[in-house]
Design a protein around this motif. Structure first.
Motif, PDB file in Angstrom:
ATOM      1  N   VAL B  78      13.108 -58.973  -6.673  1.00 57.00           N
ATOM      2  CA  VAL B  78      14.549 -59.027  -6.397  1.00 57.00           C
ATOM      3  C   VAL B  78      14.915 -59.950  -5.244  1.00 57.00           C
ATOM      4  CG1 VAL B  78      15.017 -56.724  -7.305  1.00 57.00           C
ATOM      5  CG2 VAL B  78      14.399 -56.980  -4.895  1.00 57.00           C
ATOM      6  N   GLN B  79      13.931 -60.360  -4.455  1.00 53.01           N
ATOM      7  CA  GLN B  79      14.320 -61.024  -3.207  1.00 53.01           C
ATOM      8  C   GLN B  79      14.749 -62.481  -3.380  1.00 53.01           C
ATOM      9  OE1 GLN B  79      11.424 -61.290  -0.130  1.00 53.01           O
ATOM     10  NE2 GLN B  79       9.762 -62.009  -1.433  1.00 53.01           N
ATOM     11  N   GLY B  80      14.351 -63.124  -4.436  1.00 55.30           N
ATOM     12  CA  GLY B  80      14.779 -64.501  -4.651  1.00 55.30           C
ATOM     13  C   GLY B  80      14.208 -65.445  -3.613  1.00 55.30           C
ATOM     14  N   SER B  81      14.867 -66.585  -3.480  1.00 56.93           N
ATOM     15  CA  SER B  81      14.372 -67.629  -2.591  1.00 56.93           C
ATOM     16  C   SER B  81      15.509 -68.086  -1.695  1.00 56.93           C
ATOM     17  CB  SER B  81      13.859 -68.796  -3.438  1.00 56.93           C
ATOM     18  OG  SER B  81      13.534 -69.887  -2.617  1.00 56.93           O
ATOM     19  N   LEU B  82      15.205 -68.304  -0.433  1.00 52.22           N
ATOM     20  CA  LEU B  82      16.237 -68.750   0.512  1.00 52.22           C
ATOM     21  C   LEU B  82      16.663 -70.178   0.185  1.00 52.22           C
ATOM     22  CD1 LEU B  82      14.489 -67.136   3.526  1.00 52.22           C
ATOM     23  CD2 LEU B  82      16.872 -66.681   2.924  1.00 52.22           C
ATOM     24  N   THR B 217      29.847 -54.885   3.940  1.00 52.37           N
ATOM     25  CA  THR B 217      30.352 -55.499   5.155  1.00 52.37           C
ATOM     26  C   THR B 217      29.137 -55.924   5.971  1.00 52.37           C
ATOM     27  OG1 THR B 217      32.219 -53.996   5.136  1.00 52.37           O
ATOM     28  CG2 THR B 217      31.846 -55.237   7.164  1.00 52.37           C
ATOM     29  N   ILE B 218      29.152 -57.187   6.382  1.00 49.84           N
ATOM     30  CA  ILE B 218      28.002 -57.739   7.093  1.00 49.84           C
ATOM     31  C   ILE B 218      28.471 -58.362   8.390  1.00 49.84           C
ATOM     32  CG2 ILE B 218      26.203 -59.512   6.998  1.00 49.84           C
ATOM     33  CD1 ILE B 218      26.699 -59.023   3.759  1.00 49.84           C
ATOM     34  N   TRP B 219      27.914 -57.899   9.486  1.00 52.97           N
ATOM     35  CA  TRP B 219      28.157 -58.532  10.783  1.00 52.97           C
ATOM     36  C   TRP B 219      26.922 -59.371  11.094  1.00 52.97           C
ATOM     37  CZ3 TRP B 219      29.486 -53.601   9.552  1.00 52.97           C
ATOM     38  CH2 TRP B 219      30.796 -53.164   9.840  1.00 52.97           C
ATOM     39  N   SER B 220      27.134 -60.587  11.478  1.00 52.74           N
ATOM     40  CA  SER B 220      25.968 -61.389  11.806  1.00 52.74           C
ATOM     41  C   SER B 220      26.291 -62.334  12.950  1.00 52.74           C
ATOM     42  CB  SER B 220      25.506 -62.197  10.591  1.00 52.74           C
ATOM     43  OG  SER B 220      24.344 -62.931  10.927  1.00 52.74           O
ATOM     44  N   SER B 221      25.309 -62.510  13.807  1.00 55.98           N
ATOM     45  CA  SER B 221      25.449 -63.475  14.895  1.00 55.98           C
ATOM     46  C   SER B 221      25.149 -64.853  14.320  1.00 55.98           C
ATOM     47  CB  SER B 221      24.466 -63.128  16.008  1.00 55.98           C
ATOM     48  OG  SER B 221      24.509 -64.146  16.982  1.00 55.98           O
ATOM     49  N   THR B 222      26.146 -65.400  13.635  1.00 56.44           N
ATOM     50  CA  THR B 222      25.945 -66.637  12.890  1.00 56.44           C
ATOM     51  C   THR B 222      27.018 -67.652  13.239  1.00 56.44           C
ATOM     52  OG1 THR B 222      25.796 -67.571  10.649  1.00 56.44           O
ATOM     53  CG2 THR B 222      27.307 -65.736  10.943  1.00 56.44           C
ATOM     54  N   GLN B 223      26.711 -68.926  13.020  1.00 60.65           N
ATOM     55  CA  GLN B 223      27.720 -69.975  13.147  1.00 60.65           C
ATOM     56  C   GLN B 223      28.509 -70.136  11.857  1.00 60.65           C
ATOM     57  OE1 GLN B 223      24.412 -72.684  15.349  1.00 60.65           O
ATOM     58  NE2 GLN B 223      26.191 -73.864  14.729  1.00 60.65           N
ATOM     59  N   ILE B 224      28.006 -69.546  10.762  1.00 62.00           N
ATOM     60  CA  ILE B 224      28.552 -69.906   9.449  1.00 62.00           C
ATOM     61  C   ILE B 224      28.897 -68.701   8.574  1.00 62.00           C
ATOM     62  CG2 ILE B 224      27.502 -72.204   9.330  1.00 62.00           C
ATOM     63  CD1 ILE B 224      25.219 -70.837   7.644  1.00 62.00           C
ATOM     64  N   PRO B 225      29.832 -67.845   9.009  1.00 61.46           N
ATOM     65  CA  PRO B 225      30.144 -66.665   8.199  1.00 61.46           C
ATOM     66  C   PRO B 225      30.613 -67.017   6.781  1.00 61.46           C
ATOM     67  CG  PRO B 225      31.810 -67.029   9.912  1.00 61.46           C
ATOM     68  CD  PRO B 225      30.657 -67.928  10.223  1.00 61.46           C
ATOM     69  N   HIS B 226      31.361 -68.089   6.622  1.00 60.70           N
ATOM     70  CA  HIS B 226      31.878 -68.417   5.286  1.00 60.70           C
ATOM     71  C   HIS B 226      30.769 -68.883   4.349  1.00 60.70           C
ATOM     72  CE1 HIS B 226      35.456 -68.753   7.912  1.00 60.70           C
ATOM     73  NE2 HIS B 226      36.047 -68.166   6.887  1.00 60.70           N
ATOM     74  N   ILE B 227      29.924 -69.747   4.883  1.00 59.02           N
ATOM     75  CA  ILE B 227      28.822 -70.247   4.056  1.00 59.02           C
ATOM     76  C   ILE B 227      27.869 -69.099   3.735  1.00 59.02           C
ATOM     77  CG2 ILE B 227      26.817 -71.800   4.097  1.00 59.02           C
ATOM     78  CD1 ILE B 227      28.577 -73.743   5.765  1.00 59.02           C
ATOM     79  N   LEU B 228      27.669 -68.236   4.720  1.00 58.26           N
ATOM     80  CA  LEU B 228      26.774 -67.089   4.518  1.00 58.26           C
ATOM     81  C   LEU B 228      27.289 -66.190   3.388  1.00 58.26           C
ATOM     82  CD1 LEU B 228      24.291 -65.584   5.557  1.00 58.26           C
ATOM     83  CD2 LEU B 228      25.738 -64.485   7.268  1.00 58.26           C
ATOM     84  N   ARG B 229      28.596 -66.000   3.353  1.00 56.73           N
ATOM     85  CA  ARG B 229      29.163 -65.146   2.301  1.00 56.73           C
ATOM     86  C   ARG B 229      28.881 -65.724   0.918  1.00 56.73           C
ATOM     87  NH1 ARG B 229      35.547 -64.437   0.894  1.00 56.73           N
ATOM     88  NH2 ARG B 229      35.500 -62.272   0.200  1.00 56.73           N
ATOM     89  N   VAL B 230      29.073 -67.030   0.785  1.00 59.16           N
ATOM     90  CA  VAL B 230      28.810 -67.661  -0.513  1.00 59.16           C
ATOM     91  C   VAL B 230      27.356 -67.451  -0.903  1.00 59.16           C
ATOM     92  CG1 VAL B 230      28.695 -69.863  -1.736  1.00 59.16           C
ATOM     93  CG2 VAL B 230      30.631 -69.386  -0.207  1.00 59.16           C
ATOM     94  N   PHE B 231      26.453 -67.645   0.058  1.00 58.55           N
ATOM     95  CA  PHE B 231      25.038 -67.511  -0.282  1.00 58.55           C
ATOM     96  C   PHE B 231      24.638 -66.064  -0.528  1.00 58.55           C
ATOM     97  CE2 PHE B 231      24.495 -71.919   1.194  1.00 58.55           C
ATOM     98  CZ  PHE B 231      23.802 -72.393   0.090  1.00 58.55           C
ATOM     99  N   TYR B 232      25.239 -65.131   0.192  1.00 63.98           N
ATOM    100  CA  TYR B 232      24.959 -63.715  -0.120  1.00 63.98           C
ATOM    101  C   TYR B 232      25.321 -63.436  -1.577  1.00 63.98           C
ATOM    102  CZ  TYR B 232      23.577 -61.311   4.224  1.00 63.98           C
ATOM    103  OH  TYR B 232      22.891 -60.843   5.309  1.00 63.98           O
ATOM    104  N   ALA B 233      26.448 -63.976  -1.996  1.00 67.58           N
ATOM    105  CA  ALA B 233      26.873 -63.749  -3.383  1.00 67.58           C
ATOM    106  C   ALA B 233      25.878 -64.385  -4.346  1.00 67.58           C
ATOM    107  CB  ALA B 233      28.271 -64.313  -3.596  1.00 67.58           C
ATOM    108  N   LEU B 234      25.500 -65.630  -4.064  1.00 66.80           N
ATOM    109  CA  LEU B 234      24.615 -66.335  -4.986  1.00 66.80           C
ATOM    110  C   LEU B 234      23.215 -65.731  -5.000  1.00 66.80           C
ATOM    111  CD1 LEU B 234      25.615 -70.032  -4.144  1.00 66.80           C
ATOM    112  CD2 LEU B 234      26.258 -68.694  -6.168  1.00 66.80           C
ATOM    113  N   LEU B 235      22.750 -65.264  -3.849  1.00 71.41           N
ATOM    114  CA  LEU B 235      21.350 -64.841  -3.753  1.00 71.41           C
ATOM    115  C   LEU B 235      21.140 -63.382  -4.120  1.00 71.41           C
ATOM    116  CD1 LEU B 235      20.418 -66.623  -0.395  1.00 71.41           C
ATOM    117  CD2 LEU B 235      19.748 -67.321  -2.694  1.00 71.41           C
ATOM    118  N   THR B 236      22.173 -62.551  -3.938  1.00 73.62           N
ATOM    119  CA  THR B 236      21.947 -61.118  -4.162  1.00 73.62           C
ATOM    120  C   THR B 236      22.627 -60.617  -5.434  1.00 73.62           C
ATOM    121  OG1 THR B 236      23.935 -60.368  -3.003  1.00 73.62           O
ATOM    122  CG2 THR B 236      21.981 -60.757  -1.660  1.00 73.62           C
ATOM    123  N   GLY B 237      23.391 -61.479  -6.071  1.00 74.46           N
ATOM    124  CA  GLY B 237      24.080 -61.064  -7.278  1.00 74.46           C
ATOM    125  C   GLY B 237      25.276 -60.176  -7.001  1.00 74.46           C
ATOM    126  N   THR B 238      25.605 -59.986  -5.733  1.00 73.55           N
ATOM    127  CA  THR B 238      26.790 -59.185  -5.397  1.00 73.55           C
ATOM    128  C   THR B 238      28.023 -60.066  -5.602  1.00 73.55           C
ATOM    129  OG1 THR B 238      25.423 -58.247  -3.655  1.00 73.55           O
ATOM    130  CG2 THR B 238      27.768 -57.683  -3.621  1.00 73.55           C
TER     131      THR B 238
END
Ligand SMILES: Cc1cc2nc3c(=O)[nH]c(=O)nc-3n(C[C@H](O)[C@H](O)[C@H](O)COP(=O)(O)OP(=O)(O)OC[C@H]3O[C@@H](n4cnc5c(N)ncnc54)[C@H](O)[C@@H]3O)c2cc1C
Lengths: 284, 794
Positions: B78-82, B217-238
């Motif tokens: 299930v983990q896929g690839s980064l 809901t995801i809190w992250s110490s990140t520079q890229i919350p928007h890009i992260l959201r897109v990738f969470y969707a693509l990588l986790t199927g959510t």
């Protein structure tokens, strides 16, 4: 990281501390300023089951004048040593060296006793104690004993302290009339010495009568550069003569080769820094 | 700016965010908690290269407070690839990158297994109970060895350690001549090495994933919350609309949080498996081991010139260390420099070739400047070499080659159009501030007297490309996303203003600068503007903060949104004042009837009228909100001249910076204090590369600079006073005139410092000191005089 769980005691007297250590056995450890011990615990390089915090033992803190010597409690912080009028007057080398340790936070937490007990080869205080020929008062279950600087420092991170002993105070002879200087060479201003050279010089007119030179981080313990000391005795107090005498500063040393510096470079530094330290101590 | 009066823009406002930041009222991710929160700890590989024979997590499960423990094998399906979002060539070798290693370890610190417990200490304690059987393998660490025939392979299934080769040739591109066909009265060949660096942001990375009831809901110490959201969707199927990403207060990044990290994905998997919120906060040692690294490349340059100092061509070959995998934009990072090796100069010919290579090390990805510091370092170092070769002053040789003020807009040999600049002005100012001529005299005296402390002066006349980036260009470079930015402005009924920005500040001071812009555009008070960011629920779209883009792209979107609001307010105000909108001028914070300035309505007046909506002009919707999205046509090109004077103790090799002067032209300045802060921080980081920082692996592939004891960023006491000044040549390509300042200091300073050290040691025959120029290296460079071992080939 987070240390492995441990028990914690905060005794109010040296006797209670010694008793707690004796009860705790091998797995008990003294906690002073924590500036060396806590990093070790955090990285889980050591996992004592009991820490005996000396922070509550008021009698271990402060500088007293006792005749020809100063008596400095083991729990006196580096900052207190550096700013003590007594130390600055009678053992300015010690004050100057304490002021070079780490950063402000470290100097306000770290203690003279902790630094000497920890016996890190890169630590500055052991070289100061060696130059000053300080004496160490140790308390254990069977009472107190006094040990010379030379006997206290046994090896890398190893001292004459037994598991159930506490370093109580350090006695520093007054060195009035001596000039002194510490040359600490480091990559970052607030970092440990790559090499340090402490020098104390007594001169009459243009001649160095007697000198003591000790080295930080040139071997497992602080070292006395005896060859330099001998060469300096009776030597003219001028730059060329001093540099010549200091060219043997790396003799008998065994510095490490590591990421920070090679042994070869450390030996070179010892010679250059010794020349500078002695010149400054001699007022040249 | 066409706001009629600028009261705020240009003012040295104190930063709005600082009261919160310096009094401990921040919301760092690690400070946050949610009901039922669990804590995760990660077991990491002690080896750089190994086969995982088995992982047994069962004993960890029986440790106190432990809720779950799993390894890569448990989640392999299930983990896929980064992701790597920047596959720079069509045939790039792009291996899978599992968040948790399954059967192979490819770098020290790679995540192997996790424990989730009720508290953090229990999770860490239980890591000790996980049993891993490794079969250690020989790592490949050296870049050139990795490329050699028969080398051990990081990814044996790929059959090569070579990821890609990317080429730019001015002859092929039609932007210049062939590097082989230009005058070559002088030929210089040099090799420089960009050491590996670790972004030393203050706040270690931290993430919380709350799985809710399938709405994450995801809190992250990140520079890229928007890009992260897109990738969470693509990588986790959510589904994307079931994911909300929040970057709360973020304590620095420097590119190090421009990433979709294994830890973010692993925490997500843990939360999903367990059905409870899970937090992971790394230790500093983990940051150093497994957060991405930066730079790490070998640079070979061949420069051709005429004897009069005119450079005719430059040819650059890079070998760039990708590490064990491709990072989010890792392959593209050196390519960002590809357009900058010609610097501020007019060269006839240019060729660039970059080879990306895999090794058993932590992967590399952007670090402040990303590609451009490397380019600037090389060109500015080699321009000094040319000066020495020709017996010219280093400033003079640069002057003979740089683009003159009247030649803008100028199309460079790399194909970019520099819109504006004034290199003479910035350089003249810097020379005066440094006291260049006096220092040169002092240098002569010290040389003549054989002073053991020698003086050196280093020059860096840099430019960079900011405002990443025009989406079309990104597309042409095979980057997966665009480079636009967005802003929303809404005026509340009482005249207060909420601004939503798509950029994601992590220390830069956007709340302040954005408020200043809005205050002038809408005639409202600075304190009446609230800037919202970093939460995909309030800021649903954006491309976040990196590449000196926030103001140069996001700021333009903000101005455009403000102007839409102002235009609408003007219509409403005209209606209230019973005049035509054309009769109004916007001045002193209000719409005033021309000739009758007392007849006035403010934006706040219009906002209340719109709220009441009792009497609005026909066709006007009762809102005073607007959105704007801006996609830049081109980059912006800040530039400047940095000069550094050093004293080198030739007996010990110790380098002391005696004076540092930074004259930067970042175009229009919104807040001079913020600009100065960015320059100071940037210069500190550039000095750090020149003198102090280096990530080092030993021969077994163990990272030996795993803490701040060995990896040594400078503290304030290690840094000189920095003299800053500016020239101001506004960008001509957009309405705000700004150019970007986030990376300038880092880009400019490293070569200035190293040039100064080498300049000091020229009499000793020294031509290079490898970075970081530690005392021992400087000492060795001096001692090596007369031998062939220092300074590369000639
Ligand atoms: C960032 C940083 C920079 C530093 N830079 C320097 C530097 O430049 N030069 C330098 O010399 N030092 C430096 N140090 C170390 C610092 O001086 C420490 O304070 C010192 O080494 C230990 O003193 P402490 O009081 O903190 O002892 P602790 O860390 O509490 O204890 C150290 C060890 O000594 C034992 N111990 C402590 N006190 C006693 C006692 N009275 N009797 C018996 N055993 C005892 C403890 O059990 C432990 O094993 C630095 C430390 C840090 C964190």
């Amino acid at each position: 990281m987070i240390p492995v769980a441990f028990d914690y005691l905060r005794p109010a007297s040296v006797d209670e501390a010694v008793a707690a250590l004796a009860d705790g056995g091998e797995d008990a450890k003294v906690l002073a300023g924590g500036q060396s011990l806590i990093p070790v615990l955090r990285l889980r390089l050591s996992a004592p089951s009991l820490l005996v915090d000396l922070g509550g033992v008021a009698q271990l803190r402060g500088v007293r004048e006792e005749g020809d010597a100063l008596s400095i409690g083991a729990m006196t912080t580096h900052d207190e040593v550096a700013s003590s009028p007594l130390v600055r007057r009678h053992a300015p080398l010690l004050a100057a060296m304490a002021a070079t340790i780490g950063d402000r936070q470290v100097r306000h937490r770290g203690t003279l006793g902790g630094s000497l007990s920890h016996a890190d080869p890169a630590a500055d205080m052991p070289a100061a104690a060696a130059a000053l020929e300080a004496r160490y008062v140790l308390a254990g279950p069977s009472g107190r004993r006094v040990v010379s600087a030379a006997d206290f420092a046994v090896d890398l991170f190893t001292t004459a302290l037994a598991d159930d002993e506490v370093l109580v105070e350090i006695q520093v002879p007054k060195m009035d009339g001596w000039g002194s200087h510490y040359e600490k060479f480091h990559r970052m201003v607030q970092a440990w010495a790559i090499v340090g050279v402490a020098a104390m010089v007594r001169r009459t007119d243009g001649v160095i009568e007697s000198a003591r030179v000790t080295l930080t981080n040139m071997g497992p313990t602080a070292l006395r550069a005896t060859a330099v000391e001998q060469a300096l005795a009776g030597c003219a107090a001028d730059r060329a003569a001093i540099e010549e005498a200091c060219s043997v500063a790396a003799e008998g040393t065994s510095p490490i080769d590591d990421l920070t510096a090679s042994a070869e470079y450390r030996r070179h530094l010892a010679r250059v820094l010794a020349g500078r330290a002695v010149a400054a101590a001699a007022g040249v | 700016m066409t706001a009629t009066d600028e009261r705020e823009v240009g003012a040295a406002r104190r930063r709005k965010e600082d009261a919160r930041l310096i009094t401990g009222r921040t919301r760092w991710t690690d400070n946050l908690t949610v009901p039922g929160l669990l804590h995760m700890a990660i077991l990491r590989s002690p080896f750089a290269s190994a086969r995982i024979v088995s992982v047994d997590t069962s004993a960890a499960l029986s440790r106190p407070n432990v809720v779950a423990a799993f390894s890569g094998a448990d989640v392999a399906d299930v983990q896929g690839s980064l992701p790597c979002a920047w596959p720079v060539t069509e045939d790039i070798v792009h291996p899978d990158r599992p968040p948790l290693a399954v059967d192979v370890i490819r770098h020290h610190g790679e995540a192997v297994a996790v424990v989730v417990a009720r508290d953090r200490a229990s999770a860490m304690d239980a890591l000790e109970a996980i049993e891993v059987d490794y079969e250690p393998l020989t790592p490949v660490l050296d870049l050139e060895e990795a490329l050699a025939e028969g080398s051990t392979l990081v990814h044996p299934d790929k059959g090569t350690n070579l990821s890609y080769t990317w080429v730019f040739d001015s002859a092929a591109a039609g932007t210049g001549a062939d590097v082989g066909a230009v005058d070559a009265e002088v030929v210089l060949e040099r090799r420089y090495v960009q050491q590996r660096l670790i972004p030393a942001f203050m706040e270690p990375r931290s993430v919380i994933v709350d799985p809710g009831a399938g709405d994450y809901t995801i809190w992250s110490s990140t520079q890229i919350p928007h890009i992260l959201r897109v990738f969470y969707a693509l990588l986790t199927g959510t589904p994307e609309h079931k994911i909300r990403v929040i970057a709360p207060d973020v304590g620095g990044g420097f590119g190090g949080k421009l990433h979709v990290t294994p830890e973010e994905l692993i925490t997500f998997m843990a939360a999903r498996r367990i059905g409870r919120p899970v937090k992971y906060t790394e230790t500093r040692s983990e940051t150093m081991l497994a957060g991405h690294h930066g730079r790490d490349m070998i640079q070979d340059v061949r420069l051709t010139a005429r004897r009069d100092g005119t450079v005719t061509g430059i040819s650059v070959k890079l070998i760039a260390n990708m590490g064990a995998y491709l990072g989010l934009v890792g392959p593209g990072t050196p390519i960002l420099g590809a357009f900058m090796y010609n610097g501020i100069y007019k060269f006839a010919a240019y060729r660039f070739e970059c080879t990306g290579v895999f090794t058993n090390t932590t992967l590399t990805d952007p670090y402040r400047g990303a590609g451009r510091p490397e380019a600037t370092y090389l060109i500015e170092r080699v321009m000094d070499e040319l000066a020495v070769e020709l017996g010219l002053d280093p400033i003079e040789v640069r002057r003979r080659n740089w683009i003159k003020k009247e030649e803008f807009p100028f199309t460079t040999v790399a194909g970019l159009v520099y819109d504006s600049g004034d290199y003479d002005a910035a350089t003249d100012k810097a020379l005066a501030l440094l006291g260049y001529d006096e220092l040169r005299k002092e240098q002569e005296l010290r040389r003549a007297s054989g002073d053991p402390v020698q003086l050196g002066i280093g020059t860096s006349t840099y430019t960079e490309m900011c405002g990443l980036a025009p989406s079309r260009i990104l597309g042409a470079l095979r980057y997966a996303a665009g480079g636009w930015e967005t802003a929303s402005v809404r005026v509340l009924p009482t005249g207060k203003v909420e601004v939503v920005t798509g950029v994601s500040p992590h220390g830069q001071g956007h709340e302040t600068a954005w408020s200043q812009i809005v205050a002038d555009e809408l005639g409202v008070a600075f304190d009446d503007v609230e800037v919202l960011h970093g939460d995909t629920r309030t800021s649903h779209k954006g491309l976040d903060t990196y590449g000196s883009r926030s103001l140069a792209v996001g700021g333009i979107a903000l101005v455009e949104a403000c102007r839409k609001v102002r235009d609408k307010a003007r219509t409403v105000a005209a209606h209230m004042l019973e005049c035509s909108p054309d009769d109004l001028e916007f001045t002193g914070g209000a719409f005033r009837v021309r000739g009758t300035p007392d007849a006035a309505k403010t934006v706040a007046d219009a906002a209340f009228a719109v709220f009441a909506a009792h009497d609005l002009p026909d066709g006007i919707e009762p809102t005073l909100d607007a959105d704007a999205t801006f996609d830049p046509e081109t980059f912006s090109f800040p530039h400047g001249t940095h000069l550094c004077a050093v004293e080198v103790d030739t007996q010990t090799g110790h380098v002391a910076i005696r004076k540092y002067v930074a004259v930067d032209d970042v175009g229009k300045v919104i807040n001079p204090t913020i600009v100065e802060g960015q320059v100071h921080g940037g210069v500190a980081q550039g000095i750090a590369q020149a003198l102090h920082e280096e990530a080092v692996y030993d021969e077994s592939g163990t990272l030996v600079t795993g803490s701040f004891v060995e990896y040594t960023p400078p503290a304030a006491a290690d840094l000189p006073d920095i003299v800053t000044d500016r020239t101001e040549t506004p960008a001509t390509t957009h309405p705000l005139g700004v150019k970007g300042v986030g990376e300038a200091g880092t880009i400019a300073s490293t070569p200035a410092v190293v040039n100064a050290i080498v300049d000091a040691l020229r009499p000793y025959g020294v031509r290079d000191v490898p970075m970081p120029c530690t005392p021992e290296r400087v000492w060795r460079a001096i001692r090596a005089v007369g031998t062939e071992t220092e300074g590369g080939r000639s």
